[in-house]
Design a protein around this motif. Structure first.
Motif: not given
Length: 465
Positions: A152, A155-156, A252, A255, A339, A432-433, A444-446
């Motif tokens: 997270r 990516v954020n 992202k 990701g 991604t 990834a989000w 957000g990022g995941e």
């Protein structure tokens, strides 16, 4: 990164408030057994016993209270069933009145994740500590939460602070924790050895120069596995430039690299008996006078030639060289995260990584284990009948299919050309989000698909330890 290690502790009968869980179907029975003042209070809080609802229960003293929460089935707690409590309860310590949190402990931790790198005026994240008698699972749960938080955070982070050198620094930081070895290829060596990674990233500023980052860990006598991540730190689309709306989330596009590093961290923390080879193909797909062009023909590490049908199909290019390098070490399993395509999101939406594999048994295991750990994936076909969409009149293959059909499948078929034929391979086209938040899973990022793959590796390799 949010420090989650102090939010799950062993229950040594220290002071804590109780959380009473009830199954949604048992609400009426539970309510009927409560004294009138409790019934009145939960009614005032509009607690109707639906899964996800909660209410404060009064005790005998002014500061004596506990919590009731409804879950789908209290005999089988899911990952996210306590997450809303961790987001909304006052700071302090809590324990379940009955049983142990099990899988729900992870949701308790990830619910308290905060990305506050650029918000110095925010108060520190609240500490809601969950006590558990399942002491043996604490470290494993914390490690899972830490890897989710790592993905997270990466990516954020905006592209200006998460370029190729930052991906390299993040890898070195994780490697230092576990005694892994990092090797990075850049400059002339990258151009000669990994021409597609070089071509995609050569238009970026020198401070964001492309590179291949490799990390090795584990006993060479153990089974060798490779994890590959797409590290496009920002994707403008190249000369086939994206519209501004399409660029908005392109921070992202690394990701896949974040997932690869997060998974590598889990493997090393668990000391799985494998020889790990992690590879991140890091580049920025920028625009300048030396950017690669539509119609260019690129040579690859494998020796194939690739005609560029679209410069915005760059992720598969950098992955092609990285997958070739991974295959040279003869791993028994190759996993890549990327991604990669908007087509995958159209097909399965943001929550489900599209899964491609050349091994039916792996696909079946991923479906089962992903469901078990609340981290589902969805298999799409490696349909060889679509390979003709990638034909080129002037090169061995084109990087972008014509006609707009089956975009996620043709991208996977492109990658397949760079994986050894006799090697088991998993490809996860992940978003990834999270476009909207859910309990334990903020916008957000995941990390999507990472925990499922880790469970697969545990099942595959822990038996040999």
């Amino acid at each position: 990164m949010t420090d989650l290690s102090d939010l799950l502790k062993a229950d040594n009968q220290q002071p804590a408030r109780s959380i009473h869980l009830i199954s949604a179907k048992d609400h009426d029975t539970w309510l009927a057994s409560q004294p009138e003042r409790v019934r009145a209070l939960v009614a005032a809080q509009r607690f109707k016993g639906k899964a996800g609802e909660q209410a404060i229960l009064p005790g005998d003293g002014a500061d004596d209270w506990s919590v009731v929460a409804a879950v789908a089935d209290k005999s089988a707690l899911g990952t996210w069933c306590l997450a809303r409590l961790a987001e909304t309860l006052p700071e302090g310590s809590y324990r379940l009145a009955e049983g142990t949190p099990g899988a729900a402990a992870l949701g308790w931790l990830t619910a308290q994740y905060r990305f506050d790198r650029y918000r110095k005026d925010d108060a520190p994240a609240g500490g809601r500590v969950l006590l558990t008698s399942g002491v043996a699972q604490i470290d494993a749960t914390v490690q899972l939460a830490r890897s989710v938080a790592l993905v997270r955070d990466m990516v954020n982070t905006p592209a200006a602070d998460m370029g190729p050198p930052d991906l390299e620094a993040a890898t070195e930081k994780v490697a230092k924790l576990f005694g892994a070895v990092v090797t990075t290829t850049r400059g002339d060596a990258l151009e000669q050895g990994y021409p597609m990674i070089h071509a995609v990233g050569k238009a970026a500023d020198k401070s964001f120069a492309p590179r291949l980052i490799e990390m090795s860990w584990g006993d060479p006598a153990h089974p060798r596995i490779a994890i590959v991540g797409k590290g496009i730190c920002f994707d403008s689309g190249g000369l086939d430039i994206k519209p501004s709306s399409g660029m908005r989330l392109m921070k992202k596009d690394m990701g896949g690299a974040a997932h690869a590093l997060g998974l590598a961290r889990l493997i090393m923390a668990a000391r799985l008996p494998v020889r790990l080879h992690m590879l991140i193909a890091a580049a920025e797909n920028a625009i300048s006078g030396n950017a690669f062009r539509p119609g260019d023909i690129l040579r690859t590490r494998k020796g194939l030639t690739v005609e560029i049908g679209n410069t915005d199909a760059e992720g598969r290019l950098v992955l092609g060289d990285a997958l070739t390098r991974a295959g040279e070490e003869k791993p028994e399993l190759v996993i890549d995260f990327a991604t990669l395509t908007g087509a995958a999101r159209v097909a399965v939406g943001p929550d489900l990584p599209a899964l491609f594999t050349n091994d039916d048994a792996l696909a079946a295991d991923m479906a089962t284990l992903g469901a078990q750990v609340d981290d589902p994936t969805w298999r799409l076909p490696l349909w060889d009948g679509y390979a003709d969409m990638l034909k080129s009149d002037v090169a061995d293959i084109n990087n972008a299919g014509e006609g707009g059909f089956a975009g996620a499948i043709t991208a996977a078929l492109f990658l397949k050309r760079f994986v050894p034929d006799d090697t088991a391979w998993l490809h996860l086209d992940t978003f990834a989000w999270r476009p909207s938040g859910k309990p334990g899973r903020p916008k957000g990022g995941e990390a999507l698909g990472m925990r499922a793959v880790f469970r697969l590796l545990q099942q595959r390799y822990e038996r040999t330890s």
